[in-house]
Design an enzyme around this catalytic site. Structure first.
Site, mmCIF file in Angstrom:
data_model
loop_
_atom_site.group_PDB
_atom_site.id
_atom_site.type_symbol
_atom_site.label_atom_id
_atom_site.label_comp_id
_atom_site.label_asym_id
_atom_site.label_seq_id
_atom_site.Cartn_x
_atom_site.Cartn_y
_atom_site.Cartn_z
ATOM 1 C CB SER A 102 -0.975 -0.100 1.209
ATOM 2 O OG SER A 102 -2.007 0.619 1.132
ATOM 3 C CG HIS A 254 -5.683 -2.662 0.419
ATOM 4 N ND1 HIS A 254 -4.882 -1.942 -0.666
ATOM 5 C CD2 HIS A 254 -5.182 -2.008 1.482
ATOM 6 C CE1 HIS A 254 -4.065 -1.214 -0.504
ATOM 7 N NE2 HIS A 254 -4.064 -0.976 0.922
#
Length: 276
Positions: A102, A254
């Site tokens: 991320s 994610h």
């Protein structure tokens, strides 16, 4: 020392107290960089797999996890990158592989610009990309006394379980341990002060023309159901980075290291040790 043999300690780097977990041997070194509002805990399911093949260094970034919530550190991606370069220097690592998740992906990409000679390759997991810096009016407002309370309220609108639902495709993986670990930062006052400084200092993600100058081999791994950083960002990054390839996983969100640890490990191996 943890159950998996990693040493756990605090180190001083650039006058910042950093928490790290590491195991150093004669195997190729790998640096793990977590994302926004996270910690080394992000990698808990892939570390036991990686340590069979790599020396490992995982660091909590300033402002997050168990590291110092400094009010003097400049929370820019470039500064984070410089700090991580100092970390690998402190541990005497060379030809390092970097696995970054991320927001950590932007830090890793900045490292590749600043010190490409120290990096063997990048493995970016659902990397942040193409985000602009905060708008100036919001930065100005952040200096007002009430702003910290506003940030506290804004983040607290949703409970931890709601935040986790957003990063998982497979909702059944969300359990009490995850809720507890990801909820820890929200109880620390220093966390909110660090977030405000990150809001002010974050210079925006690297632009296309900057990415096009990064020649470090890069593997992009993405969950096709990522709601935080959509897979379209991965497709754009693979076009901009000259030496990149993209792998996507179906039915994956994610937090890819939680949902697909064995597959992530397998792809890291193919991209690193097995490439030569």
């Amino acid at each position: 020392m943890s159950d998996n043999g990693l040493k756990q300690s605090y180190i001083q780097v650039a006058n910042i107290n950093l928490y790290c977990e590491y195991i150093l041997n004669d195997k190729p070194p790998i640096l793990l960089i977590h994302g926004f509002a996270s910690s080394t805990y992000t990698f808990r399911r892939i570390i036991p797999l990686l340590q069979k093949k790599f020396s490992i260094l995982a660091v909590d970034l300033p402002g997050f996890g168990k590291s110092e919530k400094s009010t003097s550190f400049v929370y820019s991606f470039q500064n984070y990158a410089k700090l991580m370069i100092e970390c690998i220097n402190k541990f005497g690592l060379a030809n390092t592989y970097i696995v970054a998740h991320s927001m950590g992906g932007q830090i890793a990409l900045n490292m590749a610009i600043l010190a490409p000679e120290k990096i063997n390759s990048l493995i970016l997991l659902c990397s942040s990309g193409y985000l602009k810096p905060a708008k100036k009016p919001l930065i100005w407002i952040s200096y007002l006394p009430f702003f910290e309370k506003f940030i506290h309220y804004y983040i607290g609108r949703k409970d931890v379980q709601d935040h986790l639902r957003n990063v998982f495709f497979n909702q059944e993986l969300i359990n009490d341990e995850l809720i507890h670990e990801f909820g820890k930062p929200l109880t620390e006052k220093g966390f909110y002060k660090a977030l405000i400084r990150l809001l002010r200092h974050r210079e925006g993600d690297l632009l296309s023309h900057q990415l096009q100058n990064i020649l470090v081999p890069t593997l992009l791994i993405w969950g096709e159901e990522d709601r935080v950083v959509p897979v379209e960002v991965g497709h754009k990054l693979v076009r901009d980075l000259p030496a990149a390839q993209l792998i996507t996983y179906e039915k994956t969100g994610h937090l890819i290291t939680e949902e697909r640890p064995e597959l992530v490990f397998k792809n890291i191996l193919k991209h690193t040790i097995y490439q030569f």
